[in-house]
Design an enzyme around this catalytic site. Structure first.
Site, short mmCIF file in Angstrom:
data_model
loop_
_atom_site.label_atom_id
_atom_site.label_comp_id
_atom_site.label_asym_id
_atom_site.label_seq_id
_atom_site.Cartn_x
_atom_site.Cartn_y
_atom_site.Cartn_z
NE ARG A 78 -2.57 -0.17 3.42
CZ ARG A 78 -2.15 -0.99 4.59
NH1 ARG A 78 -2.49 -2.18 4.49
NH2 ARG A 78 -1.63 -0.59 5.69
CE1 TYR A 217 2.19 -7.16 -4.25
CE2 TYR A 217 1.21 -6.08 -2.28
CZ TYR A 217 1.99 -6.99 -2.78
OH TYR A 217 2.42 -8.11 -1.99
CE LYS A 226 -6.61 -4.08 4.42
NZ LYS A 226 -6.95 -4.77 5.57
CG HIS A 246 -8.73 -3.42 9.74
ND1 HIS A 246 -7.49 -3.23 10.28
CD2 HIS A 246 -8.35 -4.35 9.13
CE1 HIS A 246 -6.50 -3.74 9.89
NE2 HIS A 246 -7.20 -4.73 9.04
CB SER A 268 0.02 -4.87 10.36
OG SER A 268 0.89 -5.95 9.89
CB CYS A 270 -1.38 -7.42 16.80
SG CYS A 270 -0.46 -5.83 16.91
CG ASP A 293 -12.94 -6.86 7.24
OD1 ASP A 293 -13.30 -6.72 7.04
OD2 ASP A 293 -12.70 -6.51 6.61
NE ARG A 376 -0.24 -8.25 1.88
CZ ARG A 376 -1.04 -7.69 2.88
NH1 ARG A 376 -2.12 -8.63 3.05
NH2 ARG A 376 -0.95 -6.72 3.43
#
Length: 594
Positions: A78, A217, A226, A246, A268, A270, A293, A376
Site C-alpha cells: 500500500r 498491487y 481497504k 477492520h 498488523s 498482532c 475483519d 501475499r
C-alpha cells in the site's frame, strides 16, 4: 453496437451503463469486457496472465490450480503517502488522513486517466461486499485494466453477473482503477505493468467514489478491500448508523454446545489471522472462522483471504496453510525447485536453493529475504478448514464480545474487560504497540492505532470515536457486546514472552465468554477488570504462578508514565476528539492515584 454501448445485455441500470461509457470515453481502452464471474472466465484470465508472464503455474501435483506472480519491485505494498480523502472540508478528513481539495484532485486524475487504458481491455467487475442479497451487504463496480485484479477480485469477493442481477437498478459504489501504463501500437508489454511516476489512491466520501491510478498491487488495486470495505464504508456507516470495522469474526462453541460470536480489532503483526483461524488447546472448545475483519449483527464483507505470507506456517497457523493447498494466487513469494512456494518461517529450515521474489537465485547465505516481507496469498475462504457454516448467512451473526489488541511488551495485561461501553471505546481509542524497547522501570514509545483503523478510517478520527460512543447511547446496554483489551505479547524482565499464544488464546476466549455470561471471576484495577488467577483456565499449561501473576498485573506508576503519551495521541487527533474520552482519561488518572 459501439464500444461505448456494451453492457446493455448484462444490466438495465442506466446509471451504471452511462458511467461505464464515460470512463471508457476518458480512458480509451481497445475493448470492454463485463466480467461474469464464471470458472471459464477465471481460467481464461489466468491464461492471459500466463501468456503475459505475470503468472507462472505452480506444480499442479503440489499446488493444484495455483499461480505465482512477481510484481515490479517498485509496486509491493500500500502507498499510504499517496492515499487521499477528498472531502470539501479538510477537517472532515482529519489529522490522520492525507487531504486534497476534491476539484483539484479531479483535475489531476482526469489528466492521468485520459487515454490510460489505450492498448488494453477495460474490465467491468461487479462485486458484493457481503453475501449476495444480504440486507447489510453493499455492491460496488470496479473498472480496471488489469486481469490480475479480475482474478483476485473473483476470489476475494462475490463477483460477476449474479451481482448485477441483485443490483438491478439500485445504487453502487463506483471504483475506477488503472495501472496507468497505456500501450502504443506494437509496443511490447511487461509482466507487471504499473506507473513508476504517479500513484494515487483517492476517495471521495461525499459521492462514495474510489479512483486508483498507477499501482497494480494489493489494496491499491483490489478496491473492494481497504478502499471500499473500510474507508468509504466507514463514512457510509457513520451516515446510516451502522459500523464498518477492520475486524475478524470467529464463532466460539463451548463443550456444552453453546455458540457465541466474537469480533476482534488487531493491527498488523498482532495475531489477527492466528485468532481468526485458531485451534483451541482446551478440551471441548471449538473455534470456527467467520471472517478475517437490537444486537449488533456482523457479516464478513469478503469471500477470500488476502494475507501476508511470511511468518505463516503449520506451527503458527495450521488452518491458513491448509487453506492455501489449492486454487490460490501467491504474489512475491519465493519458488522452490519443485515448483512450489516458500517464504520466511514457512519451515524450520529454508530450502538449499530457491528463486526469490525478484526472480534471482537465492540460498540461505543470501543477504536478502527470499520472499518480500509483504508477500501475499489470495485464497477462497470456503477452503479454510475452520470456516463456520454461518459465514455466508445473509442475516449476519450476533456479536457477544469485541476484542481490541496491540503488541505490548509492558503494562497491558493479558486480557482486560472494560467497565462499560464508554470505557471500552476509550480502551479502543488508545490501542497501541511499542515501537522502542522500554527502559528498566519505564514504558517504551508507543504507536497508537485506534481500533486498528488508523490507515483505514475514511473521515475524521475524532468523529469516528464519537460514532462509536453514539452506538452505545442508541442501543440497549444489555444487548451491546462487551468490550475487551487483549495482549498476547507481554514479556518478562528478561525479554521472553510470558504467554504461549496461538491455540492457548482459546483460554482467554473462554474467560471472555464466561464474563459475557457473568460467571467468571475478575478483579477491578485502574484500567479495567482482569481475570483472577483462579478464573483463567490454565489446566495443562506450563505456566508458573509468577508468570501468570505478571501477565495479569497492573503497575499504576508505569501507567502514570503512559498518560502523557495518551495525551499527545489525543492532541494529535485534534479538536473533534469527544470530550467524553478526555473525561475517561481524567478518570483513569484519578484511579491510578487512588
Amino acid at each position: 453496437m459501439t464500444l461505448l454501448e456494451t453492457g446493455t445485455d448484462r444490466t438495465t441500470n442506466r446509471t451504471l451503463l452511462t458511467w461505464v461509457a464515460e470512463i471508457a470515453e476518458l480512458t480509451q481502452p481497445d475493448a470492454i469486457e463485463w466480467c461474469d464471474g464464471s470458472e471459464d472466465e477465471y481460467q481464461r484470465m489466468c491464461g492471459l496472465l500466463l501468456d503475459s508472464g505475470t503468472f507462472q503455474r505452480l506444480n499442479p501435483e503440489l499446488r493444484p490450480n495455483s499461480f505465482l506472480a512477481r510484481s515490479d519491485p517498485a509496486d509491493v505494498a500500500r502507498v499510504e503517502d499517496r492515499t487521499f480523502i477528498c472531502s470539501d472540508d479538510p477537517d472532515d478528513a482529519g489529522t490522520t488522513n492525507n487531504w486534497r481539495d476534491p476539484a483539484e484532485m479531479r483535475a489531476t486524475l482526469g489528466a492521468l486517466f485520459a487515454g490510460s487504458m489505450k492498448g488494453r481491455t477495460m474490465y467491468v467487475v461487479p462485486f458484493s461486499m457481503g453475501p449476495l442479497g444480504s440486507p447489510i451487504a453493499h455492491i460496488g463496480i470496479e473498472i480496471t485494466d488489469s486481469p490480475y485484479v479480475v482474478v483476485n477480485m473473483r476470489i476475494m469477493t462475490r463477483m460477476g453477473q449474479q451481482v448485477l442481477d441483485v443490483l438491478g437498478d439500485g445504487d453502487f459504489v463506483p471504483c475506477v482503477h488503472s495501472i496507468g501504463a497505456p500501450l502504443a501500437a506494437g509496443q511490447t508489454d511487461v509482466p507487471w505493468p504499473c506507473n513508476a511516476d504517479n500513484k494515487y489512491i483517492v476517495h471521495y466520501p461525499a459521492t462514495r467514489e474510489i479512483w486508483s491510478f498507477g499501482s497494480g498491487y494489493g489494496g491499491n488495486a483490489l478496491l473492494g478491500k481497504k478502499c471500499f470495505a473500510l474507508r468509504i464504508a466507514s463514512t457510509m456507516a457513520r451516515d446510516e448508523g451502522w459500523m464498518a470495522e477492520h475486524m475478524l469474526i470467529v464463532k466460539v462453541t463451548s463443550p456444552e454446545g453453546e455458540a457465541k460470536y466474537v469480533a476482534g480489532a488487531f493491527p498488523s503483526a498482532c495475531g489477527k489471522t492466528n485468532m481468526a483461524m485458531l485451534i483451541p488447546t482446551i478440551p471441548g472448545w471449538k473455534v470456527e472462522t467467520i471472517g478475517d475483519d437490537g444486537r449488533l449483527y456482523a457479516i464478513n464483507p469478503e469471500a477470500g483471504f488476502f494475507g501476508v505470507a511470511p511468518g505463516t506456517s503449520e506451527k503458527t497457523n495450521y488452518n491458513a496453510i491448509r487453506t492455501l493447498d489449492e486454487n490460490s494466487i501467491f504474489t512475491n513469494t519465493a519458488e522452490t525447485p519443485e515448483g512450489d512456494v516458500w517464504w520466511e518461517d514457512m519451515t524450520d529450515e529454508p530450502p538449499a536453493r530457491l528463486v526469490d521474489w525478484k526472480g534471482q537465485v537465492w540460498t540461505p547465505e543470501s543477504e536478502t529475504p527470499a520472499a518480500h516481507p509483504n508477500a501475499r496469498f489470495t485464497a477462497p475462504a470456503a477452503q479454510c478448514p475452520s470456516i463456520a457454516p454461518e459465514w455466508e448467512d445473509p442475516k449476519g451473526v450476533p456479536i457477544s464480545a469485541i476484542l481490541f489488541g496491540g503488541r505490548r511488551a509492558t503494562n497491558v495485561p493479558l486480557v482486560t474487560e472494560s467497565f462499560d461501553w464508554g470505557h471500552g471505546v476509550f480502551l479502543g481509542s488508545i490501542m497501541s504497540s511499542e515501537t522502542t524497547a522500554a527502559a528498566a522501570g519505564a514504558v517504551g514509545n508507543l504507536r497508537f492505532d485506534p481500533f486498528a483503523m488508523l490507515p483505514f478510517c475514511g473521515y475524521n478520527m475524532g468523529d469516528y470515536f464519537a460514532h462509536w460512543l453514539e452506538i452505545g447511547t442508541k442501543s440497549d446496554a444489555s444487548k451491546l457486546p462487551k468490550l475487551f483489551w487483549v495482549n498476547w505479547f507481554r514479556k518478562s524482565d528478561d525479554g521472553k514472552f510470558l504467554w504461549p499464544g496461538f491455540g492457548d488464546n482459546s483460554r482467554v476466549l473462554k474467560w471472555v465468554l464466561e464474563r459475557v455470561a457473568g460467571t467468571a471471576g475478575y478483579a477491578d484495577t485502574a484500567i479495567g477488570r482482569v481475570p483472577t488467577a483462579e478464573s483463567l483456565d490454565t489446566t495443562g499449561l506450563d505456566l508458573s504462578a509468577e508468570a501468570l501473576a505478571q501477565l495479569l498485573s497492573i503497575d499504576n506508576e508505569r501507567w502514570r508514565q503512559e498518560v502523557p503519551q495518551i495525551e499527545e495521541h489525543y492532541a494529535a487527533i485534534g479538536s473533534r476528539l469527544p470530550g467524553e474520552l478526555r473525561d475517561q482519561l481524567a478518570a483513569l488518572e484519578k484511579r491510578l492515584s487512588a
